[in-house]
Each structure stands twice: as structure tokens, then as C-alpha cells.
Design a protein around this motif. Structure first.
Motif, PDB file in Angstrom:
ATOM      1  N   ALA A  44       0.706  -1.182  -0.086  1.00 14.95           N
ATOM      2  CA  ALA A  44      -0.075  -0.108  -0.020  1.00 14.95           C
ATOM      3  C   ALA A  44       0.654   1.215   0.206  1.00 14.95           C
ATOM      4  N   ILE A  45       1.948   1.206   0.808  1.00  9.86           N
ATOM      5  CA  ILE A  45       2.750   2.379   0.808  1.00  9.86           C
ATOM      6  C   ILE A  45       3.654   2.653  -0.366  1.00  9.86           C
ATOM      7  N   GLN A  46       3.843   1.407  -1.151  1.00  9.63           N
ATOM      8  CA  GLN A  46       4.640   1.489  -2.318  1.00  9.63           C
ATOM      9  C   GLN A  46       3.963   2.147  -3.418  1.00  9.63           C
ATOM     10  N   ALA A  47       2.547   1.793  -3.417  1.00  8.06           N
ATOM     11  CA  ALA A  47       1.553   2.009  -4.315  1.00  8.06           C
ATOM     12  C   ALA A  47       1.162   3.592  -4.201  1.00  8.06           C
ATOM     13  N   ALA A  48       0.971   4.021  -3.355  1.00 12.08           N
ATOM     14  CA  ALA A  48       0.794   5.583  -2.957  1.00 12.08           C
ATOM     15  C   ALA A  48       2.055   6.396  -3.213  1.00 12.08           C
ATOM     16  N   LEU A  49       3.299   5.645  -2.861  1.00 11.75           N
ATOM     17  CA  LEU A  49       4.373   6.571  -3.167  1.00 11.75           C
ATOM     18  C   LEU A  49       4.559   6.848  -4.493  1.00 11.75           C
ATOM     19  N   GLU A  50       4.535   5.615  -5.460  1.00  9.00           N
ATOM     20  CA  GLU A  50       4.616   5.590  -6.780  1.00  9.00           C
ATOM     21  C   GLU A  50       3.375   6.411  -7.480  1.00  9.00           C
ATOM     22  N   GLY A  51       2.122   6.313  -7.177  1.00 11.89           N
ATOM     23  CA  GLY A  51       1.354   7.193  -7.633  1.00 11.89           C
ATOM     24  C   GLY A  51       1.027   8.651  -7.182  1.00 11.89           C
ATOM     25  N   GLY A  52       1.999   8.760  -6.250  1.00 12.37           N
ATOM     26  CA  GLY A  52       1.746  10.331  -5.693  1.00 12.37           C
ATOM     27  C   GLY A  52       0.533  10.579  -5.260  1.00 12.37           C
ATOM     28  N   VAL A  53      -0.293   9.672  -4.502  1.00 13.42           N
ATOM     29  CA  VAL A  53      -1.674   9.926  -3.987  1.00 13.42           C
ATOM     30  C   VAL A  53      -1.489   9.658  -2.514  1.00 13.42           C
ATOM     31  N   LYS A  54      -2.560   9.717  -2.015  1.00 10.75           N
ATOM     32  CA  LYS A  54      -3.044   9.992  -0.582  1.00 10.75           C
ATOM     33  C   LYS A  54      -3.242   8.579  -0.016  1.00 10.75           C
ATOM     34  N   LEU A  55      -2.608   8.162   1.023  1.00  6.28           N
ATOM     35  CA  LEU A  55      -2.829   6.745   1.699  1.00  6.28           C
ATOM     36  C   LEU A  55      -3.718   6.773   2.805  1.00  6.28           C
ATOM     37  N   ILE A  56      -4.942   6.386   2.701  1.00  3.02           N
ATOM     38  CA  ILE A  56      -6.082   6.385   3.654  1.00  3.02           C
ATOM     39  C   ILE A  56      -5.988   4.805   4.532  1.00  3.02           C
ATOM     40  N   VAL A  57      -5.650   5.021   5.745  1.00  4.51           N
ATOM     41  CA  VAL A  57      -5.499   3.819   6.483  1.00  4.51           C
ATOM     42  C   VAL A  57      -6.484   3.671   7.364  1.00  4.51           C
ATOM     43  N   VAL A  58      -7.268   2.412   7.260  1.00  4.16           N
ATOM     44  CA  VAL A  58      -8.668   2.401   7.690  1.00  4.16           C
ATOM     45  C   VAL A  58      -8.728   0.946   8.680  1.00  4.16           C
ATOM     46  N   ASP A  59      -8.841   1.177  10.025  1.00  5.17           N
ATOM     47  CA  ASP A  59      -9.002   0.231  10.919  1.00  5.17           C
ATOM     48  C   ASP A  59     -10.574   0.075  11.356  1.00  5.17           C
ATOM     49  N   ALA A  60     -11.187  -1.023  10.560  1.00  5.71           N
ATOM     50  CA  ALA A  60     -12.520  -1.355  11.002  1.00  5.71           C
ATOM     51  C   ALA A  60     -12.769  -2.170  12.037  1.00  5.71           C
ATOM     52  N   VAL A  61     -13.355  -1.653  13.060  1.00  5.88           N
ATOM     53  CA  VAL A  61     -13.598  -2.598  14.276  1.00  5.88           C
ATOM     54  C   VAL A  61     -15.052  -3.012  14.406  1.00  5.88           C
ATOM     55  N   GLU A  62     -15.212  -3.894  15.021  1.00  6.66           N
ATOM     56  CA  GLU A  62     -16.586  -4.592  15.326  1.00  6.66           C
ATOM     57  C   GLU A  62     -16.897  -3.982  16.575  1.00  6.66           C
ATOM     58  N   MET A  63     -17.997  -3.460  16.482  1.00 12.25           N
ATOM     59  CA  MET A  63     -18.669  -2.631  17.720  1.00 12.25           C
ATOM     60  C   MET A  63     -19.957  -3.807  18.008  1.00 12.25           C
ATOM     61  N   PRO A  64     -19.951  -4.278  19.087  1.00 12.51           N
ATOM     62  CA  PRO A  64     -21.284  -5.089  19.218  1.00 12.51           C
ATOM     63  C   PRO A  64     -22.400  -4.507  19.314  1.00 12.51           C
ATOM     64  N   PHE A  65     -23.382  -4.974  19.282  1.00 16.21           N
ATOM     65  CA  PHE A  65     -24.966  -4.569  19.495  1.00 16.21           C
ATOM     66  C   PHE A  65     -25.037  -4.530  20.932  1.00 16.21           C
ATOM     67  N   TRP A  66     -25.696  -3.402  21.045  1.00 20.50           N
ATOM     68  CA  TRP A  66     -25.660  -2.690  22.481  1.00 20.50           C
ATOM     69  C   TRP A  66     -26.079  -3.802  23.700  1.00 20.50           C
ATOM     70  N   PRO A  67     -27.028  -4.830  23.250  1.00 23.74           N
ATOM     71  CA  PRO A  67     -27.130  -5.790  24.422  1.00 23.74           C
ATOM     72  C   PRO A  67     -26.016  -6.739  24.608  1.00 23.74           C
ATOM     73  N   GLN A  68     -25.310  -6.937  23.547  1.00 26.10           N
ATOM     74  CA  GLN A  68     -24.075  -7.808  23.828  1.00 26.10           C
ATOM     75  C   GLN A  68     -23.126  -7.089  24.459  1.00 26.10           C
ATOM     76  N   SER A  69     -23.019  -5.617  24.073  1.00 26.75           N
ATOM     77  CA  SER A  69     -22.032  -5.079  24.990  1.00 26.75           C
ATOM     78  C   SER A  69     -22.205  -4.840  26.376  1.00 26.75           C
ATOM     79  N   LEU A  70     -23.646  -4.834  26.547  1.00 30.06           N
ATOM     80  CA  LEU A  70     -23.876  -4.703  28.270  1.00 30.06           C
ATOM     81  C   LEU A  70     -23.277  -6.377  28.761  1.00 30.06           C
ATOM     82  N   ALA A  71     -23.452  -7.296  27.904  1.00 28.70           N
ATOM     83  CA  ALA A  71     -23.363  -8.708  28.609  1.00 28.70           C
ATOM     84  C   ALA A  71     -21.981  -8.882  28.841  1.00 28.70           C
ATOM     85  N   THR A  72     -21.131  -8.357  27.941  1.00 31.07           N
ATOM     86  CA  THR A  72     -19.640  -8.566  27.779  1.00 31.07           C
ATOM     87  C   THR A  72     -18.886  -7.498  28.539  1.00 31.07           C
ATOM     88  N   ARG A  73     -19.806  -6.372  28.952  1.00 27.70           N
ATOM     89  CA  ARG A  73     -19.105  -5.358  29.608  1.00 27.70           C
ATOM     90  C   ARG A  73     -18.037  -4.422  28.747  1.00 27.70           C
TER      91      ARG A  73
END
Length: 162
Positions: A44-73
Motif C-alpha cells: 500500500a505504501i509503495q503504491a501510494a508513493l509511486e502514484g503520488g496519491v494519499k494513503l487512507i489507513v482504515v481500521d474497521a472495528v466491530e462494535m457489538p450490538f448494545w445488548p451484547q456490549s452490556l453482557a460482555t461489559r
């Protein structure tokens, strides 16, 4: 050029075309709440450098549904050390002089959220690069299958490319 394209080429209602189509479209490096595989970060870094474009780093995190959040705290399923590792990669990449944007997306459906971000940002290349040893194999295969089916850009998946 076809007559239809020629006809619409000067249409003032259509956005002006840039010189290269995907030239100004960013490269997106994505993970699923675990640190990146070194090969995927390099690609990804090489592709962005070679293309001269922005690199967007995305960290997609699972957020459990609210009842599950309460159960697991727990309202977050990502470890702080993993977050720090991802931030460190972003800082090192920015030190190379590359424009880097870091997004942390929390969603009950992280793969869908990742695809939505890629579509909104009009990514030219999506590098899916979570460390496979940190994910359950079945979860990773299902995520790759969904992304392959719906991605609107080029896709590079960790462990599958040269």
C-alpha cells in the motif's frame, strides 16, 4: 472515442475528467481491528508513493450490538496494543512525506463499513492487510469473499499476491 462519449465530453453538468482517471484516487490500506501484515503495508505504501496519491489507513472495528456490549461489559473489541501498532504505522508512513489519513471505523458490520468508506473515498486500490494469524481463518475468508463481490476498485489481499 464513441459518438456518445464525444457528445457528453463537453457537458457542463458532468464533472470534469482528470488527466488519468485513477491518478488522484487514493490507496486504501484496511484492517479488521488487528495490526497490519508487513507485506500489505509495504504494498500500500509503495503504491501510494509511486502514484503520488494519499494513503487512507482504515481500521474497521466491530462494535457489538448494545445488548451484547452490556453482557460482555465491553463496547470495543480491539486491544489497545493493536491500536497503538496501527497508529505507529501511520506515523512512520507520514514521516516518509506521504499524505496519510487514518480512520477508525466502529460498526456492528465492519466489512460493510470498510466497503462504504472505499466507495465514498473512491479508492483506486484497496489493500486488505490484517495479520491473518490474528484472525480466525473462517472470518477472514468470509470477509475477503464479501469484499471481492462488492469492491468497486482494485483489490490486493494479504497472502494472495506476489
Amino acid at each position: 472515442m464513441s459518438p456518445l462519449l464525444r457528445q457528453h465530453n463537453n457537458d457542463p453538468l458532468l464533472p470534469a475528467r482528470t488527466d488519468g482517471g485513477s491518478r488522484d484516487r487514493p490507496v486504501m490500506l484496511a484492517t479488521l481491528a488487528v495490526p497490519f501484515d508487513p507485506d500489505s503495508a509495504r504494498v500500500a505504501i509503495q503504491a501510494a508513493l509511486e502514484g503520488g496519491v494519499k494513503l487512507i489507513v482504515v481500521d474497521a472495528v466491530e462494535m457489538p450490538f448494545w445488548p451484547q456490549s452490556l453482557a460482555t461489559r465491553r463496547a470495543d473489541l480491539e486491544q489497545e496494543s493493536d491500536r497503538a501498532s496501527i497508529r505507529e504505522l501511520v506515523q512512520q508512513t507520514a514521516a516518509l512525506g506521504l499524505e496519510v489519513e487514518h480512520l477508525r471505523v466502529r460498526s456492528p458490520r465492519p466489512v460493510e463499513a470498510l466497503l462504504e468508506v472505499a466507495g465514498e473515498r473512491e479508492a483506486a486500490l484497496l489493500v486488505l492487510g490484517p495479520d491473518p494469524s490474528r484472525l480466525r481463518p473462517r472470518l477472514f475468508r468470509r470477509a475477503v469473499k464479501r469484499i471481492r463481490k462488492r469492491a468497486l476498485c482494485l483489490l490486493w489481499v494479504v497472502g494472495e499476491g506476489p
